[in-house]
Design an enzyme around this catalytic site. Structure first.
Site, mmCIF file in Angstrom:
data_model
loop_
_atom_site.group_PDB
_atom_site.id
_atom_site.type_symbol
_atom_site.label_atom_id
_atom_site.label_comp_id
_atom_site.label_asym_id
_atom_site.label_seq_id
_atom_site.Cartn_x
_atom_site.Cartn_y
_atom_site.Cartn_z
ATOM 1 N N LYS A 70 0.804 -1.190 0.000
ATOM 2 C CA LYS A 70 0.000 0.000 0.000
ATOM 3 C C LYS A 70 0.862 1.276 0.000
ATOM 4 O O LYS A 70 0.451 2.318 -0.485
ATOM 5 C CB LYS A 70 -0.883 0.018 1.257
ATOM 6 C CG LYS A 70 -1.855 -1.124 1.351
ATOM 7 C CD LYS A 70 -2.533 -1.112 2.718
ATOM 8 C CE LYS A 70 -3.422 -2.330 2.851
ATOM 9 N NZ LYS A 70 -3.904 -2.471 4.239
ATOM 10 N N GLY A 71 2.061 1.149 0.582
ATOM 11 C CA GLY A 71 2.865 2.339 0.859
ATOM 12 C C GLY A 71 3.209 3.183 -0.346
ATOM 13 O O GLY A 71 3.337 4.394 -0.244
ATOM 14 N N ASP B 168 7.548 3.068 -2.007
ATOM 15 C CA ASP B 168 7.920 4.100 -1.046
ATOM 16 C C ASP B 168 9.367 3.953 -0.590
ATOM 17 O O ASP B 168 10.094 4.930 -0.467
ATOM 18 C CB ASP B 168 6.965 4.083 0.172
ATOM 19 C CG ASP B 168 6.758 2.694 0.765
ATOM 20 O OD1 ASP B 168 7.429 1.733 0.327
ATOM 21 O OD2 ASP B 168 5.914 2.566 1.673
ATOM 22 N N ASP C 233 14.346 -1.281 1.131
ATOM 23 C CA ASP C 233 14.922 -1.591 2.440
ATOM 24 C C ASP C 233 15.830 -2.815 2.287
ATOM 25 O O ASP C 233 16.950 -2.697 1.790
ATOM 26 C CB ASP C 233 13.746 -1.823 3.394
ATOM 27 C CG ASP C 233 14.140 -1.894 4.846
ATOM 28 O OD1 ASP C 233 14.647 -0.912 5.385
ATOM 29 O OD2 ASP C 233 13.943 -2.955 5.462
ATOM 30 N N LYS D 112 17.296 2.745 1.743
ATOM 31 C CA LYS D 112 18.012 2.492 3.005
ATOM 32 C C LYS D 112 19.066 1.425 2.717
ATOM 33 O O LYS D 112 18.883 0.250 3.058
ATOM 34 C CB LYS D 112 16.997 1.916 4.006
ATOM 35 C CG LYS D 112 16.885 2.637 5.323
ATOM 36 C CD LYS D 112 16.156 1.766 6.329
ATOM 37 C CE LYS D 112 14.728 2.122 6.506
ATOM 38 N NZ LYS D 112 14.081 1.347 7.597
ATOM 39 N N PHE E 268 13.634 3.504 11.267
ATOM 40 C CA PHE E 268 12.292 3.151 10.802
ATOM 41 C C PHE E 268 11.491 4.441 10.664
ATOM 42 O O PHE E 268 11.403 5.229 11.604
ATOM 43 C CB PHE E 268 11.618 2.183 11.778
ATOM 44 C CG PHE E 268 10.369 1.589 11.198
ATOM 45 C CD1 PHE E 268 10.438 0.496 10.344
ATOM 46 C CD2 PHE E 268 9.129 2.148 11.472
ATOM 47 C CE1 PHE E 268 9.287 -0.037 9.781
ATOM 48 C CE2 PHE E 268 7.971 1.617 10.919
ATOM 49 C CZ PHE E 268 8.055 0.517 10.069
ATOM 50 N N VAL E 269 10.925 4.632 9.488
ATOM 51 C CA VAL E 269 10.230 5.900 9.223
ATOM 52 C C VAL E 269 8.760 5.662 8.908
ATOM 53 O O VAL E 269 8.381 4.580 8.442
ATOM 54 C CB VAL E 269 10.902 6.670 8.060
ATOM 55 C CG1 VAL E 269 12.246 7.219 8.488
ATOM 56 C CG2 VAL E 269 11.039 5.808 6.811
ATOM 57 N N ASP F 248 3.895 3.131 6.964
ATOM 58 C CA ASP F 248 3.080 2.905 8.165
ATOM 59 C C ASP F 248 3.848 2.215 9.281
ATOM 60 O O ASP F 248 4.880 1.588 9.057
ATOM 61 C CB ASP F 248 1.880 2.016 7.811
ATOM 62 C CG ASP F 248 2.303 0.561 7.618
ATOM 63 O OD1 ASP F 248 3.197 0.305 6.788
ATOM 64 O OD2 ASP F 248 1.760 -0.320 8.309
HETATM 65 P P1 XMP Z 1 11.992 -4.544 1.647
HETATM 66 O O1 XMP Z 1 12.932 -3.766 0.757
HETATM 67 O O2 XMP Z 1 12.630 -4.879 2.964
HETATM 68 O O3 XMP Z 1 10.798 -3.571 1.954
HETATM 69 O O4 XMP Z 1 11.449 -5.772 0.999
HETATM 70 C C1 XMP Z 1 9.560 -4.114 2.200
HETATM 71 C C2 XMP Z 1 8.605 -3.170 2.782
HETATM 72 O O5 XMP Z 1 8.973 -2.934 4.120
HETATM 73 C C3 XMP Z 1 8.393 -1.753 4.512
HETATM 74 N N1 XMP Z 1 9.409 -0.926 5.164
HETATM 75 C C4 XMP Z 1 9.135 0.119 5.918
HETATM 76 N N2 XMP Z 1 7.947 0.642 6.263
HETATM 77 N N3 XMP Z 1 9.050 2.290 7.486
HETATM 78 C C5 XMP Z 1 7.917 1.728 7.054
HETATM 79 O O6 XMP Z 1 6.839 2.237 7.362
HETATM 80 C C6 XMP Z 1 10.284 1.827 7.203
HETATM 81 O O7 XMP Z 1 11.287 2.388 7.626
HETATM 82 C C7 XMP Z 1 10.316 0.665 6.366
HETATM 83 N N4 XMP Z 1 11.326 -0.071 5.861
HETATM 84 C C8 XMP Z 1 10.705 -1.043 5.122
HETATM 85 C C9 XMP Z 1 7.846 -1.064 3.275
HETATM 86 O O8 XMP Z 1 6.450 -1.260 3.217
HETATM 87 C C10 XMP Z 1 8.514 -1.812 2.149
HETATM 88 O O9 XMP Z 1 7.741 -1.779 0.963
#
Ligand code: XMP
Length: 179
Positions: free
Chosen positions: A42-43, A99, A102, A130, A151-152, A158
């Site tokens: 959703k992000g 969004d 990570d 990140k 964590f943001v 969210d």
């Molecule tokens: P990765 O790259 O780890 O990212 O597969 C998967 C999903 O993890 C969530 N994500 C975050 N959501 N703050 C958030 O609210 C963060 O700092 C953060 N880091 C990762 C995000 O939904 C991403 O699509």
């Protein structure tokens, strides 16, 4: 919600500037070539909605959603909850928009599913990167901001389903996670 915020990382003005910068790079890459934007739910939907309005290129919009099952936040098995139709992908130049990049697992998983489905090319555009958290080799082709390992929340991101509607990107107070 504001009482849960420790500090603001990017204000609305910062986000607008970063978004314009990255939109120019994306627009220069595609020029007049049609592409299909696949927004990661959703992000990624807020970033997608804002960036596509700054892309004066012929594009179509689609969505994808991925869930992680199993052992918590990082190691779980990924599965596709929603995926574009065959017709939307086959032979198309795809721009995956999310969004945050990570660990890289989500976008690597989606990229390989899109290529398997016959996409001609898959590029990635993220608002935040990140790199310190990466567990798989994956680089974004376009990114607005690189952030440290915090964590943001906000602007689509969210914690436990909340804070997506904050207009800025912020770090939560540690007590919020502990609750
Ligand atoms: P990765 O790259 O780890 O990212 O597969 C998967 C999903 O993890 C969530 N994500 C975050 N959501 N703050 C958030 O609210 C963060 O700092 C953060 N880091 C990762 C995000 O939904 C991403 O699509």
């Amino acid at each position: 919600m504001a009482k849960d915020i420790e500090r603001i990382l990017f204000t609305e003005t910062d986000i607008r500037a970063g978004l314009s910068r990255v939109a120019q790079e994306v627009a220069a890459y595609y020029r007049d070539a049609p592409c299909t934007v696949v927004s990661v739910l959703k992000g990624g939907c807020l970033f997608t909605a804002d960036i596509i309005r700054q892309l004066p290129v012929p594009l179509r919009l689609s969505f994808a959603a991925v869930s992680s099952y199993g052992d918590g936040t990082t190691g779980g098995r990924l599965s596709l909850d929603y995926f574009p139709t065959d017709q939307e992908i086959r032979e198309q130049r795809i721009l995956l928009v999310d969004d945050i990049l990570d660990t890289g697992r989500t976008l690597a998983f989606l990229r390989s599913a899109l290529l398997k489905q016959g996409a001609r090319e898959v590029k990635t555009c993220v608002l935040l990167d990140k790199p310190a958290r990466r567990t798989v080799t994956y680089e974004a082709d376009f990114r607005a901001f690189v952030i440290e390992d915090v964590f943001v929340v906000g602007y689509g991101l969210d914690f436990a389903g909340s804070y997506r509607n904050l207009p800025y990107i912020a770090v939560l107070r540690p007590e919020v996670y502990a609750e």
